[in-house]
Design a protein around this motif. Structure first.
Motif: not given
Length: 242
Positions: A177-192
């Motif tokens: 129902x929810x999956x959050x990614x934290x990383x250095x850039x939003x391109x990667x965070x959103x795609x992952x």
């Protein structure tokens, strides 16, 4: 100072402690351009007129490469072209566009800001508190992260319904129902985050294995899964970062 614009059908806010309005307007202008050029809902956009044989603009080339990369990495769970549907790269465009907007702000000398594109966030120059929305309580958060010079993106079914499709089956992805990614850039965070959501429960471990990515996920049974290192970013209840 907080500025808010309605772009891509969602509110995009920009917090600027030093009030650099001119740079902010340049960033918003870029996001408006992306909406005009890459929305699947605009008849004359590059997406609506997409021809696999080309020619493509340089920016469309970047978007296509992102789509191909995550289709390959997920074994087809993430797809921008589903049978019976037109080309729709929405799963990567928002994060890519917001990251480019953040790059414009930095190039203009903006050292501190928090850009929030419909819940996908880039926090720069200081520590910012970023909440992860509770999947069952719209006005509550299930966790708060203290982030600095990081991006946070969440994919879920609670805001727009079952809009993320598992490209392997053609059916809505329902195991999370929810999956959050934290990383250095939003391109990667959103795609992952989008690709991992499409993968279902297997996407939790897959996302956590992507370089530099930390994960907070809630499955359909409301069990919480998170990367051990994410504990360093969690704000204890009753306290807030600046």
């Amino acid at each position: 100072m907080r500025l808010v614009r309605q772009i891509m059908g969602l509110p995009i806010s920009l917090d600027l402690p030093r009030g650099e309005v001119d740079a902010a307007e340049q960033a918003f202008a870029w996001l408006h351009e992306v909406d005009r050029r890459f929305s699947p809902f605009r008849d004359h956009s590059e997406v609506a007129r997409f021809d696999p044989a080309g020619p493509h603009s340089a920016e469309m080339g970047e978007i296509l490469e992102l789509c191909r990369t995550y289709e390959r990495l997920t074994g087809g769970a993430f797809r921008a072209r589903l049978p019976g549907r037109g080309f729709d790269p929405s799963g990567v465009v928002k994060g890519w566009a917001a990251q480019r907007a953040a790059d414009l702000l930095r190039a203009a000398g903006v050292a501190e800001f928090c850009l929030n594109a419909g819940g996908d966030v880039i926090a720069t120059g200081r520590t910012w508190s970023v909440g992860i929305r509770h999947p069952d309580q719209p006005m509550a958060v299930c966790a708060v992260l203290a982030v600095r010079d990081l991006a946070v993106a969440t994919s879920g079914s609670y805001e727009r319904g079952e809009h993320i499709i598992d490209g392997r089956t053609g059916l809505p992805a329902r195991e999370l129902v929810s999956l959050t990614v934290v990383t250095a850039d939003l391109t990667t965070a959103d795609a992952v985050s989008t690709a991992a959501f499409a993968l279902g429960r297997d996407g939790i471990a897959w996302a956590a294995a992507q370089p530099g990515c930390l994960v907070h996920a809630i499955d359909a049974g409301r069990r919480v899964h998170r990367s051990p290192a994410l504990a360093d970013l969690l704000v204890p209840p009753g306290t807030m970062a600046s």
